[in-house]
Design a protein around this motif. Structure first.
Motif, PDB file in Angstrom:
ATOM      1  N   PRO A  57       0.763  -1.241  -0.080  1.00  0.00           N
ATOM      2  CA  PRO A  57       0.173   0.052   0.134  1.00  0.00           C
ATOM      3  C   PRO A  57       0.823   1.181  -0.033  1.00  0.00           C
ATOM      4  CG  PRO A  57      -0.061  -1.232   2.165  1.00  0.00           C
ATOM      5  CD  PRO A  57       0.642  -2.029   1.230  1.00  0.00           C
ATOM      6  N   ASN A  79      -3.120  -0.111  -5.660  1.00  0.00           N
ATOM      7  CA  ASN A  79      -2.211   0.062  -4.313  1.00  0.00           C
ATOM      8  C   ASN A  79      -2.199   1.385  -3.575  1.00  0.00           C
ATOM      9  OD1 ASN A  79      -0.452   0.972  -6.211  1.00  0.00           O
ATOM     10  ND2 ASN A  79       1.319   0.502  -4.926  1.00  0.00           N
ATOM     11  N   ARG A  81      -3.739   3.986  -1.404  1.00  0.00           N
ATOM     12  CA  ARG A  81      -4.796   3.971  -0.440  1.00  0.00           C
ATOM     13  C   ARG A  81      -5.300   5.499   0.027  1.00  0.00           C
ATOM     14  NH1 ARG A  81      -4.734  -0.364  -1.881  1.00  0.00           N
ATOM     15  NH2 ARG A  81      -4.131  -2.564  -0.532  1.00  0.00           N
TER      16      ARG A  81
END
Length: 121
Positions: A57, A79, A81
């Protein structure tokens, strides 16, 4: 979690020097990304390439013009966030945009809140 910091037009990656150790102390990997300041599309493409190379992330934080860059670079990356805007431009879709970070402790806290999911747009 990897935090990628993107500076604005009248700054450089070193402008994040007060923020980086605070985020690292929280256990995060931190990258102060170079921003060539060539054009929004070119700068976003370079950052997008960096994001694509990161496993796990990612939180993107952009200062000033860096806000426009992170908005465009995040597209298509599952990925990513969170996007964190530090006095940044958060352009609406299809729109364009025509210094050191003053309070690194506040910026680090804002990014930490985004990582923890305590911020919502």
């Amino acid at each position: 979690m990897t935090v990628v910091l993107v500076h604005g037009a009248f700054a450089e990656s070193a402008s994040w020097s007060g923020v980086i150790p605070l985020l690292q102390a929280g256990g995060h990997r931190v990258i102060a990304a170079p921003n060539e300041l060539r054009s929004l599309s070119r700068d976003a493409a370079a950052l997008s390439g960096l994001v694509a190379s990161i496993e796990g992330p990612v939180v993107l934080a952009g200062h000033s013009y860096g806000g426009s860059v992170i908005t465009n670079a995040a597209r298509g990356h599952d990925n990513v966030r969170a996007l964190v805007y530090i006095a940044g431009f958060a352009p609406v879709e299809g729109a364009s945009h025509a210094v050191p970070v003053a309070h690194p402790d506040r910026v680090a806290a804002l990014i930490a809140d985004a990582i923890a999911g305590r911020l919502r747009g």
